[in-house]
Design an enzyme around this catalytic site. Structure first.
Site, PDB file in Angstrom:
ATOM      1  N   SER A   1       0.789  -1.425  -0.176  1.00 49.26           N
ATOM      2  CA  SER A   1      -0.023  -0.185  -0.019  1.00 49.26           C
ATOM      3  C   SER A   1       0.773   1.041   0.100  1.00 49.26           C
ATOM      4  O   SER A   1       1.885   1.325   0.549  1.00 49.26           O
ATOM      5  CB  SER A   1      -0.845  -0.007   1.423  1.00 49.26           C
TER       6      SER A   1
ATOM      7  N   TYR B   1      -0.911  -1.296  10.645  1.00 50.90           N
ATOM      8  CA  TYR B   1      -1.033  -1.787   9.456  1.00 50.90           C
ATOM      9  C   TYR B   1      -0.256  -1.305   8.349  1.00 50.90           C
ATOM     10  O   TYR B   1       0.448  -2.254   7.712  1.00 50.90           O
ATOM     11  CB  TYR B   1      -2.566  -1.056   8.787  1.00 50.90           C
TER      12      TYR B   1
ATOM     13  N   LYS C   1       2.914  -3.973   6.366  1.00 52.94           N
ATOM     14  CA  LYS C   1       2.931  -3.930   4.846  1.00 52.94           C
ATOM     15  C   LYS C   1       4.653  -3.590   4.651  1.00 52.94           C
ATOM     16  O   LYS C   1       5.104  -4.463   3.604  1.00 52.94           O
ATOM     17  CB  LYS C   1       2.296  -2.800   4.279  1.00 52.94           C
TER      18      LYS C   1
HETATM   19  C1  UD1 Z   1      -7.171   4.828   3.741  1.00 56.55           C
HETATM   20  C2  UD1 Z   1      -6.057   4.093   4.367  1.00 56.55           C
HETATM   21  C3  UD1 Z   1      -4.953   3.699   3.680  1.00 56.55           C
HETATM   22  C4  UD1 Z   1      -5.754   2.656   2.754  1.00 56.55           C
HETATM   23  C5  UD1 Z   1      -6.613   3.401   1.871  1.00 56.55           C
HETATM   24  C6  UD1 Z   1      -7.500   2.189   1.059  1.00 56.55           C
HETATM   25  C7  UD1 Z   1      -6.243   5.598   6.643  1.00 56.55           C
HETATM   26  C8  UD1 Z   1      -5.609   6.919   7.220  1.00 56.55           C
HETATM   27  N1  UD1 Z   1      -5.525   5.332   5.459  1.00 56.55           N
HETATM   28  O1  UD1 Z   1      -6.710   5.818   2.837  1.00 56.55           O
HETATM   29  O2  UD1 Z   1      -4.246   3.105   4.665  1.00 56.55           O
HETATM   30  O3  UD1 Z   1      -4.583   2.013   2.037  1.00 56.55           O
HETATM   31  O4  UD1 Z   1      -7.490   3.642   2.751  1.00 56.55           O
HETATM   32  O5  UD1 Z   1      -8.449   2.717   0.240  1.00 56.55           O
HETATM   33  O6  UD1 Z   1      -7.164   5.412   6.869  1.00 56.55           O
HETATM   34  N2  UD1 Z   1     -12.997  11.002   3.825  1.00 56.55           N
HETATM   35  C9  UD1 Z   1     -13.845  11.954   4.145  1.00 56.55           C
HETATM   36  N3  UD1 Z   1     -15.072  11.522   4.735  1.00 56.55           N
HETATM   37  C10 UD1 Z   1     -15.143  10.193   5.089  1.00 56.55           C
HETATM   38  C11 UD1 Z   1     -14.118   9.217   4.652  1.00 56.55           C
HETATM   39  C12 UD1 Z   1     -13.087   9.700   3.969  1.00 56.55           C
HETATM   40  O7  UD1 Z   1     -13.888  13.174   4.325  1.00 56.55           O
HETATM   41  O8  UD1 Z   1     -16.157   9.640   5.456  1.00 56.55           O
HETATM   42  C13 UD1 Z   1     -11.736  11.794   3.190  1.00 56.55           C
HETATM   43  C14 UD1 Z   1     -10.495  11.557   3.791  1.00 56.55           C
HETATM   44  O9  UD1 Z   1     -10.292  12.306   4.773  1.00 56.55           O
HETATM   45  C15 UD1 Z   1      -9.307  11.494   2.760  1.00 56.55           C
HETATM   46  C16 UD1 Z   1     -10.141  10.954   1.424  1.00 56.55           C
HETATM   47  O10 UD1 Z   1     -11.642  11.271   1.956  1.00 56.55           O
HETATM   48  O11 UD1 Z   1      -9.017  12.753   2.534  1.00 56.55           O
HETATM   49  C17 UD1 Z   1      -9.993   9.434   1.266  1.00 56.55           C
HETATM   50  O12 UD1 Z   1     -10.072   8.824   2.481  1.00 56.55           O
HETATM   51  P1  UD1 Z   1     -10.079   7.170   2.366  1.00 56.55           P
HETATM   52  O13 UD1 Z   1     -10.990   6.574   1.200  1.00 56.55           O
HETATM   53  O14 UD1 Z   1     -10.492   6.552   4.044  1.00 56.55           O
HETATM   54  O15 UD1 Z   1      -8.796   6.653   2.038  1.00 56.55           O
HETATM   55  P2  UD1 Z   1      -7.412   7.368   2.789  1.00 56.55           P
HETATM   56  O16 UD1 Z   1      -7.439   7.685   3.997  1.00 56.55           O
HETATM   57  O17 UD1 Z   1      -6.606   7.846   1.802  1.00 56.55           O
END
Ligand code: UD1
Length: 363
Positions: free
Chosen positions: A128, A152, A156
């Protein structure tokens, strides 16, 4: 069938595994799926057979059972392994780190020992981009330092290092490490897709559940990041492109000696609001949202320099955010409850069993 290279696909019934299984079959490989169904549904197997028009071989069990994995590799005469089985919830890994090290690191040790015993020497490993931690700049290329920030992510990186040590110790090992950015979307058929249990942690499935009316609104974590619209920017990658990345990786390992570590991303960043607006366009629904404080551990911007994968594997993502949203929406609409509600694929039902080949239960 016997001419097709057999590939052990651990975690084969999961979100990425199921899409990879389709891509492998379409590319002329014969995947042998392995899953313990701890985070996946046997119902996916029937969908895979419908999609590919072929019987799907799936064995049920835990990859930490080394003798069992060894037996599978021998019985199916696998030439390579694609190792996807693992836990992936960042928050849970912080709360229960040993569970993550045991499953993710222990699972890989078991698989590698089994491969060693049967002279299977080619492995594609699902890593990842989270191994980079908070990057000094974007885009992120493979020379960036790794600084994992969660158990996590660290699990990896430990796996990557173990693979590198083995490839160094034994020159006949071939290792392909794939550092995924943010896989989203679903197969365009709407037959297979992401089925997160409970409240989704990730953005796209959460938006999809709001759009379909299962959740009231999206909480946008932070609107004060140093990005064009203040919301977090990520490199979303269509899961079918990611699946093709695995096919390219296994093909390369089977054809050429040597090992590689590559990012799999599009190279383009999209903000949270950008994803939300694209989803609204794709679905024709409005997606209510509210801004809430930043989520702990999130970074402002994260996107790949994906040029190494293009030169090493000849792989490039071909889908943009519109297609990702369109296919996620199609899946969500056709399967509002995911695979739940579907009559579970009968693991031991007489008719289905024969179509599934050797479906064993090692647990
Ligand atoms: C997350 C994981 C990462 C994993 C990836 C898989 C964390 C810190 N990282 O990445 O290890 O490999 O998923 O896809 O959890 N967001 C919102 N509202 C929500 C959910 C997300 O605003 O309800 C925003 C987050 O702040 C971020 C973006 O959407 O800016 C993407 O979030 P997410 O899909 O959870 O992915 P990552 O955090 O990049």
């Amino acid at each position: 069938m016997s001419q097709q290279p057999r590939v052990l696909l651990t975690g084969g019934a999961g979100y990425i595994g199921s899409h990879t299984a389709v891509a492998l079959i379409e590319a002329g490989y014969a995947p042998v799926l392995v899953d313990d169904f701890s985070n996946s549904s046997p119902a996916v197997l029937k969908r895979l057979e419908q999609l590919t028009g072929q019987p799907v071989v799936c064995e049920r069990g835990d990859v930490q059972d080394r003798p069992w994995v060894e037996g599978l590799l021998r019985r199916h005469a696998c030439q390579a392994t694609i190792h996807l089985a693992g836990f992936k919830a960042v928050g849970e890994s912080v709360a229960q780190p040993l569970k993550y090290y045991r499953n993710n690191v222990g699972g890989l040790i078991s698989v590698m020992q089994a491969m060693q015993a049967v002279d299977c020497r080619a492995i594609v490993f699902s890593s990842s981009a989270t191994v980079y931690g908070d990057p000094a700049s974007v885009p992120i290329d493979e020379t960036f330092a790794c600084a994992p920030e969660s158990p996590y992510a660290h699990s990896k990186l430990v796996c990557e290092q173990m693979l590198a040590a083995q490839a160094k110790a034994q020159a006949d090992w071939r290792v392909g490490v794939l550092r995924y950015f943010n896989p989203v979307g679903a197969h365009p058929s709407g037959q297979i897709g992401e089925d997160p249990g409970g409240v989704p942690n990730n953005l796209m499935p959460y938006i999809a559940q709001v759009a379909v009316g299962q959740r009231e609104k999206l909480q946008v974590f932070g609107n004060d990041y140093p990005t064009p619209d203040g919301t977090g920017v990520r490199d979303y990658l269509h899961v079918t492109d990611l699946a093709l990345g695995h096919v390219a990786a296994v093909k390369r390992l089977l054809q050429c000696p040597g090992s590689f570590t590559v990012n799999l991303g599009t190279g383009a960043g999209t903000s949270v609001l950008g994803v939300l607006r694209a989803f609204e366009r794709a679905s024709g629904r409005s997606v209510p949202f509210e801004f809430v404080p930043r989520r702990a551990g999130d970074v402002a911007q994260y996107f790949a320099d994906a040029s190494l994968a293009a030169s090493v594997l000849g792989w490039r993502a071909s889908h943009g955010i519109e297609a990702m949203c369109r296919d996620a929406w199609h899946w969500q609409q056709r399967n509002p409850l995911g695979y739940a509600g579907e009559v579970a694929h009968e693991l031991r039902g007489s008719g289905e069993k024969s179509r599934l080949g050797s479906f064993s239960d090692a647990i």
